[in-house]
Design a protein around this motif. Structure first.
Motif, PDB file in Angstrom:
ATOM      1  N   GLU A   1       2.709   3.643  -1.740  1.00 37.77           N
ATOM      2  CA  GLU A   1       2.822   3.954  -3.181  1.00 37.77           C
ATOM      3  C   GLU A   1       4.243   4.334  -3.587  1.00 37.77           C
ATOM      4  O   GLU A   1       4.727   3.929  -4.635  1.00 37.77           O
ATOM      5  CB  GLU A   1       1.840   5.051  -3.573  1.00 37.77           C
TER       6      GLU A   1
ATOM      7  N   ALA B   1       6.701   2.212  -6.030  1.00 35.02           N
ATOM      8  CA  ALA B   1       7.168   2.841  -7.275  1.00 35.02           C
ATOM      9  C   ALA B   1       8.679   2.703  -7.394  1.00 35.02           C
ATOM     10  O   ALA B   1       9.215   2.395  -8.472  1.00 35.02           O
ATOM     11  CB  ALA B   1       6.767   4.308  -7.300  1.00 35.02           C
TER      12      ALA B   1
ATOM     13  N   THR C   1      -3.756  -4.429  -5.564  1.00 36.84           N
ATOM     14  CA  THR C   1      -3.313  -3.194  -4.905  1.00 36.84           C
ATOM     15  C   THR C   1      -2.131  -2.601  -5.658  1.00 36.84           C
ATOM     16  O   THR C   1      -2.071  -1.400  -5.915  1.00 36.84           O
ATOM     17  CB  THR C   1      -2.910  -3.482  -3.438  1.00 36.84           C
TER      18      THR C   1
ATOM     19  N   HIS D   1       0.816  -1.222   0.000  1.00 36.27           N
ATOM     20  CA  HIS D   1       0.000   0.000   0.000  1.00 36.27           C
ATOM     21  C   HIS D   1       0.849   1.272   0.000  1.00 36.27           C
ATOM     22  O   HIS D   1       0.327   2.362  -0.163  1.00 36.27           O
ATOM     23  CB  HIS D   1      -0.933   0.025   1.221  1.00 36.27           C
TER      24      HIS D   1
ATOM     25  N   ASN E   1      -1.701   1.145  -8.372  1.00 36.30           N
ATOM     26  CA  ASN E   1      -0.767   2.232  -8.057  1.00 36.30           C
ATOM     27  C   ASN E   1      -0.307   2.890  -9.365  1.00 36.30           C
ATOM     28  O   ASN E   1       0.397   2.273 -10.163  1.00 36.30           O
ATOM     29  CB  ASN E   1       0.426   1.626  -7.298  1.00 36.30           C
TER      30      ASN E   1
END
Ligand code: DC
Length: 209
Positions: free
Chosen positions: A55, A59, A95, A53, A99
């Motif tokens: 982000e 990334a 999830t 979760h 993103n």
């Protein structure tokens, strides 16, 4: 001439991987399973206790990993072909795929991959016809009944398949949707060969005209 692309989207178990693989073999083109890329990044996060979760952290992970899908799915040199299909990954992948920062990294890799192929690429996923290759030579949207899709996904089960479909179609970032000019094929009760033949007919029409 820019590289040719057959772009295939559709929900889980609609037949995308089997059809895309067979199409690539029939045409002598490359094949790219983009779902495997999202799965491999998810698995790597789980292995290193990175919160899926988070982000920014996800990334960063998506940016720095080394990822291959052929001949085997590998991440940072480790073969994860089998591990990416586990329940743990099935649950967490939606999830990660929601993103937008991860998606940017994956889309860049997918376009680079296709640009490097000598003949063409058959690419399958959820946003391939709409976002990654909106100008693909042929765009295909595959569907099938939930019952048949769950049967094809075996142990994952209908509830998990339905949950993933819901997450993939309702998310904000590049949701699964049908491109206006896609060839829509319901694969329920149809053989892979039959579907491949229809897509090749479509490719012939597009490239002759
Ligand atoms: O095709 P698959 O079931 O292996 O894909 C795994 C997940 O990755 C799926 O639930 C949605 C996501 N995905 C995506 O968001 N975009 C893609 N191009 C491919 C897969």
């Amino acid at each position: 001439m820019s590289a040719r692309i057959i772009a295939i989207d559709g929900p889980a178990g609609s037949g995308k991987s089997s059809v895309a693989r067979a199409l690539a073999a029939a045409l002598g083109w490359s094949f790219l399973d983009t779902g495997a890329m999202y799965r491999a990044v998810t698995l790597e996060a789980l292995r290193h206790d990175i919160d899926v979760h988070d982000e920014g952290a996800m990334a960063e992970l998506a940016r720095r990993v080394t990822l291959t899908t052929l001949p085997r799915v590998t991440i940072n040199g480790r073969d994860v072909e089998d591990e990416i299909r586990t329940d743990e990954v099935n649950v967490a992948v939606s999830t990660v795929a929601a993103n937008p920062l991860v998606r940017t990294q994956m889309v860049r890799r997918q376009r680079d991959f296709a640009a490097a192929q000598p003949l063409g690429t058959v690419v399958e996923g959820r946003d391939i016809t709409t976002v990654v290759f909106p100008n693909a030579t042929v765009k295909v949207f595959l569907t099938a009944s939930l019952e048949e899709r769950a049967r094809r996904r075996g142990e994952e089960g209908a509830a998990s398949v339905a949950r993933r479909d819901d997450a993939d179609t309702t998310r904000h970032a590049s949701p699964l949707r049908q491109a206006d000019d896609a060839l829509v094929l319901d694969t329920t009760g149809r053989s892979v060969e039959d579907v491949v033949e229809e897509v090749i007919e479509c490719l012939k029409l597009k490239t002759l005209s």
